[in-house]
Design an enzyme around this catalytic site. Structure first.
Site, PDB file in Angstrom:
ATOM      1  N   HIS A 172       0.834  -1.223   0.000  1.00 48.38           N
ATOM      2  CA  HIS A 172       0.000   0.000   0.000  1.00 48.38           C
ATOM      3  C   HIS A 172       0.862   1.264   0.000  1.00 48.38           C
ATOM      4  CE1 HIS A 172      -3.265  -2.781   1.217  1.00 48.38           C
ATOM      5  NE2 HIS A 172      -2.317  -3.304   1.977  1.00 48.38           N
ATOM      6  N   SER A 214      14.682  21.412 -16.621  1.00 47.98           N
ATOM      7  CA  SER A 214      13.486  22.209 -16.854  1.00 47.98           C
ATOM      8  C   SER A 214      13.909  23.515 -17.481  1.00 47.98           C
ATOM      9  CB  SER A 214      12.789  22.462 -15.519  1.00 47.98           C
ATOM     10  OG  SER A 214      11.968  23.612 -15.611  1.00 47.98           O
ATOM     11  N   LYS A 235      15.965  21.668 -11.449  1.00 44.01           N
ATOM     12  CA  LYS A 235      15.318  20.392 -11.747  1.00 44.01           C
ATOM     13  C   LYS A 235      16.184  19.401 -12.507  1.00 44.01           C
ATOM     14  CE  LYS A 235      11.078  19.820 -11.757  1.00 44.01           C
ATOM     15  NZ  LYS A 235      10.301  18.901 -10.964  1.00 44.01           N
ATOM     16  N   GLU A 257       9.738   8.086 -17.060  1.00 46.44           N
ATOM     17  CA  GLU A 257       8.392   8.640 -17.264  1.00 46.44           C
ATOM     18  C   GLU A 257       7.879   8.346 -18.670  1.00 46.44           C
ATOM     19  OE1 GLU A 257       7.576  12.691 -15.172  1.00 46.44           O
ATOM     20  OE2 GLU A 257       9.693  12.612 -15.622  1.00 46.44           O
TER      21      GLU A 257
END
Ligand code: ARG
Length: 467
Positions: A161, A282, A288, A295
């Protein structure tokens, strides 16, 4: 691509030219040109068979083979313009061959149809693609083995979980991915084996009236045997669906793996580092470093699932035998081939290069009472029933939550207040090392078991290489 109006081989029964839009609409050369090498390979084997059975003279057969070989070289050096008027790769190649060698070229299609030709081409193509996908898959599996061996004893929290559950070893976690990929490998090889049958000889649908030798062609192309039924041979694309289904499962696995990498590289987890070369920045936020490769792989699972659904829907409800619907099998199939190949390649490059932040993983494993089950098991060894032990530990955890301390940080007397059988040796089981080392059986997380799994995994890869 040239749109020169080359005459169509089937023009005979028509009284007017094809509508210009229909010509574009029905053509597949824009995408089936990628089958050129396999189409030529199939044609050379067919021509050899026609020579071998005496359907063509050996001179004709020789001229066809040399013409096709030369054509392949010219295609590969970019000298060929494909014609939309000639619809697909099969008619383009036949027409180019005939332009070059004359009448013998017109005999290549004897005893054959584009229906058994395309069914053969796709199988030949898919065999090669599966082999190259398998080699990326084994590279990734190899990388996982090395990483697991390196990090066999590195402690991390295991989750259920997404809550800290029990301490595990990083190596054990990596070997879980190995298991999934091993099943993926099995699915692809099963699928390859089932598709390795020769459709040629089925002709349009019913077979052919020439005295062909299908076993000869099957042997020449490395197929296990000719397909047993001509109608089935030209019409079903179940092998492509099977591949797309195995590909969808691979993407399911990679997308789960990707998700973990994304989480683990976040500031909140900070369990691992991906080398800069696998990340991007970024345009606005200078700080970043984004895990774009995982992804993207996670995102690309969408198109691979979609391709599976396209093919299932394409096949559903088609009457026997060949229907033009089947021309629509190629783009989804090619897209799945490309996507899983590249996704596996990206992972195979990236995984061995990732580095772990053992301190952070350890700190995370110390949170969330990850050794609570170990305390319950300890009490069971002291004679309690597991349910009673569970209850006792639950109360100890409540104290830990209230006083913001792990079980291992409590005084012995405090622990004893929950059950009198607790003694000083309890602190050994409450350590992270004690917890993982205790799970020392086949499939368990103990470092010793990770090393044993690594040995077994190396054997698996060795078997793949021998197969
Ligand atoms: N381009 C076609 C395909 O991909 C080849 C077979 C065409 N056969 C036919 N009878 N029109 O399926």
């Amino acid at each position: 691509m040239s749109d020169s109006h080359n005459s169509k081989p089937w023009q005979g029964r028509f009284t007017e030219a094809t509508d210009a839009f229909v010509e574009q609409f029905t053509a597949s050369i824009g995408f089936d040109q990628r089958l050129y090498a396999h189409d030529i390979r199939g044609s050379i084997a067919h021509a050899r068979m026609l020579g071998h059975t005496g359907i063509l003279t050996s001179k004709e057969c020789q001229s066809i083979i040399e013409g096709l070989q030369q054509l392949q070289l010219d295609i590969e050096s970019g000298k060929i313009n494909w014609s939309v008027a000639l619809e697909d790769i099969h008619m383009n190649i036949e027409s180019l061959l005939t332009q070059r060698i004359g009448d013998a070229g017109k005999k290549l299609h004897t005893g054959r149809s584009r229906n058994d030709q395309i069914a053969t081409d796709i199988r030949l193509y898919m065999r090669d693609q599966i082999d190259s996908i398998l080699s990326q898959l084994t590279r990734l599996m190899q990388g996982l083995i090395e990483l697991a061996e390196r990090e066999a004893a590195t402690i991390m929290p295991g989750f259920t979980h997404l809550q800290v559950a029990q301490p595990i070893t990083f190596g054990h976690h990596m070997m879980a991915w190995f298991e999934m990929l091993q099943r993926d490998y099995g699915r692809l090889t099963d699928c390859r084996k089932r598709m390795n049958q020769l459709p040629l000889g089925a002709a349009a649908l019913a077979g052919t009236s020439y005295p062909i030798d299908r076993q000869f062609t099957a042997d020449a192309l490395g197929f296990d045997n000719p397909c047993d039924n001509s109608l089935d041979a030209v019409s079903d694309r179940d092998f492509a669906i099977e591949f797309c289904s195995a590909a969808a499962l691979i993407m399911t696995h990679l997308s789960r793996f990707a998700e973990e990498l994304v989480l683990w590289t976040s500031a909140q987890f900070d369990f691992i580092d991906l080398p800069d070369r696998f990340c991007t920045g970024s345009s606005i936020m200078p700080q970043k470093k984004n895990p774009d490769v995982p992804e993207l792989v996670r995102g690309k699972s969408g198109r691979v699932f979609g391709n599976l659904f396209s093919l299932l829907t394409l096949m559903k409800g088609q009457p026997l035998a060949y229907n033009k619907d089947n021309q629509e099998d190629k783009e989804p199939l090619f897209d799945s081939v490309d996507t899983i190949h590249d996704s596996l390649m990206a992972f195979a490059d990236m995984i061995p290069a990732l580095t772990t932040r053992a301190d952070n993983m350890r700190a995370a494993a110390l949170q969330g009472f990850s050794t609570a089950t170990d305390l319950a098991d300890y009490l069971v060894r002291k004679g309690l029933a597991f349910r009673d032990a569970h209850e006792v530990v639950g109360r100890a955890v409540r104290l830990g939550v209230d006083s913001k301390r792990d079980l291992s940080e409590m005084e012995l007397s405090e622990l004893q207040s929950f059950h009198s059988s607790i003694e000083a040796d309890v602190f050994e089981v409450l350590t992270l090392e004690g917890s993982v080392n205790a799970r020392n059986h086949l499939g368990g997380t103990a470092p010793e078991q990770v090393r044993a799994a690594v040995v077994r995994a190396r054997q698996v890869l060795k078997q793949y290489r021998l197969a």
